[in-house]
Design an enzyme around this catalytic site. Structure first.
Site, short mmCIF file in Angstrom:
data_model
loop_
_atom_site.label_atom_id
_atom_site.label_comp_id
_atom_site.label_asym_id
_atom_site.label_seq_id
_atom_site.Cartn_x
_atom_site.Cartn_y
_atom_site.Cartn_z
N LYS A 147 0.84 -1.20 0.00
CA LYS A 147 0.00 0.00 0.00
C LYS A 147 0.87 1.25 0.00
O LYS A 147 1.92 1.25 0.64
CB LYS A 147 -0.86 0.03 1.27
CG LYS A 147 -2.03 -0.92 1.29
CD LYS A 147 -2.84 -0.76 2.57
CE LYS A 147 -3.97 -1.76 2.66
NZ LYS A 147 -5.01 -1.55 1.67
N ARG A 191 -10.68 -11.41 2.22
CA ARG A 191 -11.50 -12.50 1.67
C ARG A 191 -10.75 -13.81 1.71
O ARG A 191 -11.34 -14.88 1.80
CB ARG A 191 -11.94 -12.13 0.24
CG ARG A 191 -10.76 -11.80 -0.63
CD ARG A 191 -11.14 -10.91 -1.80
NE ARG A 191 -11.24 -9.50 -1.43
CZ ARG A 191 -11.54 -8.53 -2.29
NH1 ARG A 191 -11.78 -8.82 -3.55
NH2 ARG A 191 -11.62 -7.28 -1.89
N1 BES Z 1 -7.83 -3.51 4.49
C1 BES Z 1 -8.16 -3.15 3.16
C2 BES Z 1 -9.50 -2.42 3.04
C3 BES Z 1 -9.59 -1.09 3.72
C4 BES Z 1 -9.30 0.07 3.00
C5 BES Z 1 -10.02 -0.97 5.02
C6 BES Z 1 -9.40 1.30 3.62
C7 BES Z 1 -10.12 0.26 5.64
C8 BES Z 1 -9.82 1.40 4.93
C9 BES Z 1 -8.23 -4.38 2.28
O1 BES Z 1 -7.45 -5.44 2.67
C10 BES Z 1 -7.80 -3.97 0.92
O2 BES Z 1 -6.73 -3.50 0.80
N2 BES Z 1 -8.68 -4.15 -0.07
C11 BES Z 1 -8.39 -3.76 -1.39
C12 BES Z 1 -8.99 -4.79 -2.32
C13 BES Z 1 -8.53 -4.66 -3.75
C14 BES Z 1 -7.05 -4.93 -3.86
C15 BES Z 1 -9.32 -5.62 -4.59
C16 BES Z 1 -8.99 -2.37 -1.65
O3 BES Z 1 -10.04 -2.06 -1.10
O4 BES Z 1 -8.35 -1.61 -2.36
ZN ZN Z 2 -5.46 -5.52 2.03
#
Ligand code: BES
Ligand code: ZN
Ligand code: MG
Length: 491
Positions: A274, A348
């Site tokens: 990230k 997931r």
């Molecule tokens: N932990 C994140 C989701 C999240 C984002 C929670 C912001 C709280 C605040 C999750 O694991 C994630 O990174 N999801 C990705 C999925 C994508 C790669 C398909 C997302 O939401 O970008």
């Molecule tokens: Zn994630």
């Protein structure tokens, strides 16, 4: 903070600080008494708009020993006839912070809702108590200079003339459960490891008839949980699955439900790292597991007549040398294969093995709770929590339970036409469906592991934290969904 109840007229009640409700309607016995005793001061202040019935408006008044209450705070309650428990919780939540800022140790509050037949006494007292107990939540564990709340005792004053008693133990337990969830989410990620969640789980299980078992790497390997193991590979802290079993209805084993929480103790994104500003808040990615622990903490005390399996799917998502790669293929406990499209879609993944486990154990209903997608904040912002599922009756039951607690959820579609977005040529599915409808495809990938079992998914990513002080939520973790799930388990 201690809570107690007192049946008394205002005139006889001695206190250093009394909070008095103000409504749009003028027929307010308590306020009329005060107005007379204070030589018309209340009317004067209302006419000068110093006292307002607007919700969340507070006014301090010194009584100069004219009555037994030394100081009064009026609190605006809006229209008397459309008061409800959620409004009471919100207003008393704000009021609790207002009073703590005044640095008083003891206060009292007139229980709102006089002559409102929709409001029941016990529920109203609980709403006031919850507002105070969770509205004044503070987290100062890592401050060297602590500034604890001043308020140590709150007396709920019943001026209705009826003699009433109230048992505060359930609402105290519920508030403690909510504040536990908040503490766990606030805990820094260098202290909040998979092992930390195991320690807390042991404590929660010991509070009631709850049996705990822990699946460590070995056990998970034997069960074929390659998917959660894959997520944990890049971290020096091993993943874990924790199972908390509560048997509240032994006569009917089918009366069961699993509450499953995403427990990523830190989400760096893994090799799909990230960017800094997105990573900054990712200690909160274990919130789903924290919610499960909060619910089980309340279950231990309230002992509903239902068999409840709490499951925490725990890993740290890190980009270490042995981290999982995009392109890796892993197999879940139920035999389904997944190609890793993006290592940052790990929620997931850990949930797939947890749901497989629950289904394998003969669970009939599943609720999973996860900070799953950033996309949910684009869709719903931080007012409504995303609600998904495969069984309309179960969803309707959940919505009814939510409406009773005031927590807000919005159902989004689960439609098989979306599943083409996560089809894959190498494995059965892949772990991401791309940008469009990201929260829906994320939910549906989890749903693949529920099979025919009734299943609900809550995407709490944008409601688990409050961006500012608001009602009974101070800025920071909210513990959203604990009250709704608890209400569902009790009914
Ligand atoms: N932990 C994140 C989701 C999240 C984002 C929670 C912001 C709280 C605040 C999750 O694991 C994630 O990174 N999801 C990705 C999925 C994508 C790669 C398909 C997302 O939401 O970008
Ligand atoms: Zn994630
Ligand atoms: Mg995550």
């Amino acid at each position: 903070m201690k809570l107690n109840i007192k049946n008394s007229k205002i005139s006889d009640f001695e206190t250093n600080l009394l909070c008095v409700p103000v409504y749009e309607q003028k027929d307010n016995n308590d306020l009329s008494y005060l107005n007379t005793a204070l030589d018309g001061l209340i009317d004067e202040l209302i006419n000068n708009k110093q006292i307002s019935s607007k919700q969340g408006s507070f006014t301090n008044i010194y009584t100069l020993n004219k009555i037994n209450a030394k100081q009064i705070i009026t609190y605006g309650m809006g229209n008397k006839t459309d008061l409800d428990y959620e409004k009471i919780r919100k207003i008393t939540g704000s009021l609790s912070r207002y009073i703590n800022n005044m640095n008083v140790k003891k206060a009292s509050i007139i229980i709102p809702g006089e002559n409102n037949n929709k409001l029941k006494f016990n529920e109203t007292a609980d709403a006031v108590s919850l507002g105070f107990l969770i509205g004044s939540y503070k987290y100062d564990k890592y401050k060297t200079k602590k500034s604890p709340n001043s308020l140590q005792e709150l007396t709920l004053l019943n001026t209705s003339g009826q003699n009433i008693s109230h048992d505060f133990s359930d609402i105290i337990n519920e508030s403690e459960s909510i504040n536990l969830v908040r503490d766990l989410i606030n805990e820094p990620p260098n202290y909040m490891h998979p092992g930390t969640l195991e320690e807390i789980s042991t404590k929660v299980a010991s509070k009631g008839p709850i049996e705990m078992s822990v699946l460590n790497v070995k056990e998970m390997e034997i069960l074929g949980m390659e998917v959660i193991l894959g997520v944990g590979k890049g971290s020096t802290h091993d993943p874990k699955m924790i199972i908390l079993n509560y048997q509240g209805d032994k006569s009917d084993p089918d009366n069961n439900i699993a509450i499953i929480g995403k427990g990523i103790t830190f989400d760096s994104g893994g090799l799909n790292l990230k960017p800094g500003n997105s990573m900054r808040t990712m200690k909160t990615d274990m919130s789903g597991s924290a919610v499960v622990l909060g619910v089980m903490n309340a279950v231990a005390h309230q002992k509903p007549k239902k068999n409840i399996m709490g499951i925490l799917a725990i890993a740290e998502n890190m980009p270490g040398g042995s981290a999982q790669r995009p392109g890796d293929v892993v197999k879940a406990m139920n035999g389904k294969t997944i190609e890793i499209d993006n290592t940052d879609a790990e929620g997931r993944l850990v949930l797939s093995d947890a749901l497989s486990y629950a289904v394998d154990k003969g669970i009939n209903k599943i609720i999973d709770i996860a900070t799953l997608t950033g996309a949910i904040s684009v869709a719903l912002g931080n007012e409504y929590t995303g609600l998904f599922g495969n069984d309309q009756n179960f969803l309707d039951e959940f919505k009814k339970s939510a409406a009773e607690t005031g927590e807000k959820f919005w159902e989004l579609p689960v439609d098989q036409n979306y599943s083409s977005q996560y089809k894959n040529s190498i494995a059965d599915i892949q772990n991401s469906g791309g940008r469009d409808a990201g929260s829906i495809t994320g939910a549906m990938i989890i749903g693949e592991f529920a099979g025919d079992t009734s299943w609900i998914h809550l995407d709490i990513a944008s409601t688990i934290t409050s961006p500012k002080d608001k009602g009974y939520n101070p800025k920071g973790p909210t513990a959203i969904s604990v009250r709704t799930i608890l209400n569902l388990l009790k009914n």
